[in-house]
Design an enzyme around this catalytic site. Structure first.
Site, PDB file in Angstrom:
ATOM      1  N   ASP A 168      42.250  47.149  -1.616  1.00  0.00           N
ATOM      2  CA  ASP A 168      43.439  46.448  -1.122  1.00  0.00           C
ATOM      3  C   ASP A 168      43.254  45.000  -0.672  1.00  0.00           C
ATOM      4  OD1 ASP A 168      44.430  48.951  -1.563  1.00  0.00           O
ATOM      5  OD2 ASP A 168      44.889  49.391   0.528  1.00  0.00           O
ATOM      6  N   GLU A 400      36.523  56.469   6.713  1.00  0.00           N
ATOM      7  CA  GLU A 400      37.110  55.872   5.515  1.00  0.00           C
ATOM      8  C   GLU A 400      36.115  54.923   4.829  1.00  0.00           C
ATOM      9  OE1 GLU A 400      40.653  53.749   6.573  1.00  0.00           O
ATOM     10  OE2 GLU A 400      41.297  53.416   4.503  1.00  0.00           O
TER      11      GLU A 400
HETATM   12  C1  DGY Z   1      47.444  50.633   3.204  1.00  0.00           C
HETATM   13  O1  DGY Z   1      48.488  50.787   3.835  1.00  0.00           O
HETATM   14  O2  DGY Z   1      46.519  49.912   3.558  1.00  0.00           O
HETATM   15  C2  DGY Z   1      47.297  51.405   1.974  1.00  0.00           C
HETATM   16  O3  DGY Z   1      45.969  51.521   1.594  1.00  0.00           O
HETATM   17  C3  DGY Z   1      48.082  50.857   0.851  1.00  0.00           C
HETATM   18  O4  DGY Z   1      47.853  51.681  -0.246  1.00  0.00           O
END
Ligand code: DGY
Length: 434
Positions: A168, A400
């Protein structure tokens, strides 16, 4: 290790919400496309019903044009932003009438996930029947990509939003943010209520994210308009590797079900073109690795990230090129003081060992690298990444993402973002059974 597997199973069971899994509580309270694939691989080891249901539920939200959204909002939740009211996927005429979702997608992992589930399954007949019931939907999804996301007919599909990449807030996107100047949005971040802001994207990064969605919404998520107007339009080696690996799996699975299927021929044609152009366009000789290509501004994005090595999993490089990739991975990312594999080049001034995709180690990328290296016979390097992955999970928990710098793990908890994170648990189970 038996204990670790049990704990991992508990995480998955806890995150199971009657028909689908959330990536983790509060931070990600819905179903995510690529998460659901990795999660299904984990469940396949101990609860095939849930693994199959996970995939079925995701595919139920498919649009009539074959598109599969990146988030399916199965439930109401006020712990996440931006929700369905911001995304307004219903503006697209082919959107699901039944499920609320986003209007963007995520890496197409479902094809190879089906093959992994089949390999894990102890009841091949049952698994094949399941695959037969869903495989055409996955094929339709690939068909969507090649039809709508490849404006130059190169066999390389674009993504139009950084959230489609899965990586992201990678520093790669900084190059694109430098070409944009979005308005300043007023909104309430929810992610930083659950996680330390030092581990998440900045407010200004979110302005970019929301602005791209607003442009797509203005055109009702029309693909041709997005290709024409989105300021973010990238050919991503990770995304395309997932598509190519999934093509390969669909070919293998169709051969098991119906070896005369016309779809096999189409998949083989996609494969040939995609792999040839991938190697011609996305390999950077100077860096000795695959790179991203900015299709909007027609420039290669010359940076090393863990995505640079993902094509190994999709059997894209030849042996010689793979040797170059492995050498570079070890030299740049595999220093004695680092766990493999940081998500971004540790030598770069953009590298940040704590912040989401700007440096930390991710278990799903490690899993992709391990599987790829095994295919090419690099068993020692694969073993090392596997050992690193299991060690950081055991030390810190099912986080994560993780700090790649080893000494930080001796001093403090070096797991970041959401805890009890589903794909970390799922792929730990798979690695333990590897
Ligand atoms: C977030 O909200 O960071 C998600 O990973 C988007 O997919």
């Amino acid at each position: 290790m038996e204990n670790l597997e049990k704990k991992a199973q508990n995480v998955l069971v806890q995150n199971w919400k009657d028909g689908f899994s959330i990536p983790c509580a509060k931070l990600y309270p819905f179903q995510w496309k690529w998460d659901s694939g990795f999660i299904a691989i984990g469940f396949a080891h101990f609860d095939m019903d849930k693994a199959e249901k996970e995939i079925e539920t995701l595919l139920n939200a498919q649009w009539s044009n074959g598109f599969i959204p990146h988030i399916v909002f199965h439930t109401e939740s006020d712990t996440y932003f931006p929700g369905p009211d911001f995304h307004r996927a219903d503006l697209h005429p082919n959107a699901s009438k039944e499920y609320k979702s986003t209007g963007m997608t995520q890496p197409p992992v479902t094809g190879f996930v089906l093959e992994e589930m089949y390999k894990i399954s102890k009841d091949k007949k049952r698994s094949l029947a399941f695959i037969e019931s869903v495989i055409d939907k996955v094929y339709d999804n690939h068909s969507y990509f090649y039809r709508e996301r490849d404006p130059k007919n190169e066999g390389l599909v674009y993504i139009y939003h950084n959230w489609e990449s899965g990586t992201d807030n990678s520093p790669l996107w900084d190059d694109i943010w430098a070409t944009m100047n979005p308005p300043v949005y007023t909104f309430e971040r929810r992610d930083i209520k659950h996680v330390d802001p030092a581990e998440r994207p900045t407010q200004r990064e979110y302005d970019h994210y929301l602005h791209i969605i607003d442009i797509a919404k203005k055109h009702n998520y029309n693909d041709a308009k997005i290709a024409e107007l989105s300021p973010f339009l990238v050919q991503d080696p990770l995304f395309n590797s997932m598509l190519i690996k999934s093509n390969e799996s669909l070919i293998n699975l169709y051969k098991l079900i119906d070896s005369s299927s016309e779809k096999i021929k189409q998949l083989e044609a996609w494969q040939e073109k995609s792999i040839a152009n991938f190697n011609a366009k996305l390999f950077d000789e100077e860096l000795g690795a695959y790179i991203h290509y900015d299709l909007r501004n027609e420039v290669p994005l010359k940076h090393l990230s863990s995505s640079s090595f993902a094509p190994i999993y999709a059997n894209i490089p030849d042996k010689e090129r793979t040797a170059i990739l492995v050498k570079n991975m070890l030299e740049v990312f595999g220093k004695e003081e680092h766990y493999l594999c940081a998500s971004f080049d540790p030598r770069s001034n953009r590298f940040n060992p704590k912040k989401y995709w700007r440096g930390p180690v991710w278990i799903n990328l490690n899993w992709i690298l391990i599987k790829g290296l095994q295919q090419y016979g690099y068993h020692d390097v694969a073993e090392r990444i596997k050992k690193d992955s299991l060690e950081i999970v055991e030390k810190n928990g099912f986080y994560e993402y993780f700090n790649p710098i080893k000494k930080v793990h001796l001093e403090e908890n070096a797991g970041y973002g959401g805890n009890d994170f589903s794909w970390t648990a799922a792929l730990t189970i798979d690695l333990l059974n590897d």
